[in-house]
Design a protein around this motif. Structure first.
Motif, PDB file in Angstrom:
ATOM      1  N   CYS A  23      43.962  51.260  41.731  1.00  0.00           N
ATOM      2  CA  CYS A  23      42.531  51.502  41.893  1.00  0.00           C
ATOM      3  C   CYS A  23      41.869  51.760  40.543  1.00  0.00           C
ATOM      4  O   CYS A  23      40.740  51.324  40.286  1.00  0.00           O
ATOM      5  N   ALA A  75      43.537  41.610  55.230  1.00  0.00           N
ATOM      6  CA  ALA A  75      42.810  40.742  54.303  1.00  0.00           C
ATOM      7  C   ALA A  75      42.547  39.364  54.894  1.00  0.00           C
ATOM      8  O   ALA A  75      41.519  38.750  54.628  1.00  0.00           O
ATOM      9  N   VAL A  85      41.212  38.239  47.097  1.00  0.00           N
ATOM     10  CA  VAL A  85      40.280  39.344  47.310  1.00  0.00           C
ATOM     11  C   VAL A  85      39.437  39.494  46.050  1.00  0.00           C
ATOM     12  O   VAL A  85      39.965  39.717  44.963  1.00  0.00           O
ATOM     13  N   GLU A  87      36.058  41.099  43.729  1.00  0.00           N
ATOM     14  CA  GLU A  87      35.725  42.444  43.292  1.00  0.00           C
ATOM     15  C   GLU A  87      34.912  43.209  44.321  1.00  0.00           C
ATOM     16  O   GLU A  87      35.048  44.431  44.463  1.00  0.00           O
ATOM     17  N   ASP A  88      34.088  42.508  45.076  1.00  0.00           N
ATOM     18  CA  ASP A  88      33.262  43.185  46.074  1.00  0.00           C
ATOM     19  C   ASP A  88      34.002  43.391  47.392  1.00  0.00           C
ATOM     20  O   ASP A  88      33.418  43.869  48.362  1.00  0.00           O
ATOM     21  N   GLY A  89      35.283  43.002  47.435  1.00  0.00           N
ATOM     22  CA  GLY A  89      36.077  43.186  48.639  1.00  0.00           C
ATOM     23  C   GLY A  89      36.069  42.012  49.590  1.00  0.00           C
ATOM     24  O   GLY A  89      36.836  41.990  50.553  1.00  0.00           O
ATOM     25  N   SER A  90      35.204  41.036  49.365  1.00  0.00           N
ATOM     26  CA  SER A  90      35.197  39.844  50.207  1.00  0.00           C
ATOM     27  C   SER A  90      36.424  38.997  49.897  1.00  0.00           C
ATOM     28  O   SER A  90      37.026  39.109  48.824  1.00  0.00           O
ATOM     29  N   THR A  91      36.803  38.161  50.836  1.00  0.00           N
ATOM     30  CA  THR A  91      38.034  37.393  50.679  1.00  0.00           C
ATOM     31  C   THR A  91      37.813  35.906  50.873  1.00  0.00           C
ATOM     32  O   THR A  91      36.902  35.475  51.580  1.00  0.00           O
TER      33      THR A  91
END
Length: 236
Positions: A23, A75, A85, A87-91
């Protein structure tokens, strides 16, 4: 799921990163992407090679989708790798989608033609589709042989998939001919896809002597194997 940090050439330190350190890397080093995958998957390898050729930094997270404790569905609801994945968490899922996106991130080593040359782009993607189709058939054979008890395996189904592999390789050989690369004079995504397919067949189906039967493909693969991106991602 252990994560490793990969540099521009795709070389990875395989030491698992503690969650807090992972993280922190995302937060302070601004690592923009994480690729979830395995070291054996040719689809994952395709994405890793493109990341290396494009000189993009990323975190590589190893995931075995076949063990009960897998968390890949968090995911990718389809339970498959690769999964990218951002940076904004979208995949992004599916290697074809992932590599096409990656090629837009930097002008380094363009693997798909820019601009409005739709026919040339379609030709390269057609090479990729054929190479991936051979892989799909091979994966189905392995699943039949490894995931089903012998008495439930279908010899006819296996033979049908093996026929696809043989016919697909013959089509690749014919299309390549004497060309330096799949799409002509330049190294493209087509070569990445074909190279991953050929090496995976050697890895999982050594009884298929594609090199002897297809000298043009053997010549191409020997050339591709000299690239650092291929050296760093040999299936294991």
């Amino acid at each position: 799921m252990p994560a490793t940090l990969c540099g521009p050439l795709g070389a990875c330190d395989q030491t698992p990163l503690p969650p807090m350190l992972y993280c922190s890397l995302l937060l302070y080093l601004k690592v923009p992407m994480k690729l979830i995958g395995s070291l054996a998957s040719p689809y994952v390898r395709k994405a890793r090679i493109v990341l290396a050729e494009k000189k993009l930094d990323y975190v590589f997270e190893l995931e075995n989708v076949w063990v009960p404790e897998t968390r890949i569905a968090q995911a990718n609801p389809l339970g498959k790798v690769p999964c990218l994945v951002m940076e904004d968490g979208s995949t992004l899922i599916d290697s074809k989608v992932i590599v096409e996106y990656l090629d837009t991130l930097t002008p380094v080593c363009k693997l798909l033609p820019a601009g409005g040359n739709g026919r040339e782009r379609a030709d390269i993607k057609n090479w990729e589709a054929l190479a991936d189709g051979i892989l799909d058939a091979g994966v189905l054979v392995r699943l039949e042989r490894t995931q089903r008890p012998p008495e439930q395996q279908s010899a006819a189904w296996i033979a049908r998939q093996l026929d696809k592999i043989i016919l697909g390789l013959a089509a690749l050989e014919t299309r390549l001919g004497e060309s330096a690369y799949c799409a002509g004079k330049n190294y493209t995504l087509a070569d990445v896809a074909v190279g991953c397919t050929l090496d995976w067949l050697s890895f999982r189906f050594p009884e298929i002597d594609w090199r002897a039967a297809h000298p043009a493909l053997a010549r191409l693969f020997d050339k591709l194997s000299e690239r650092q991106s291929f050296k760093d991602t040999v299936p294991q």
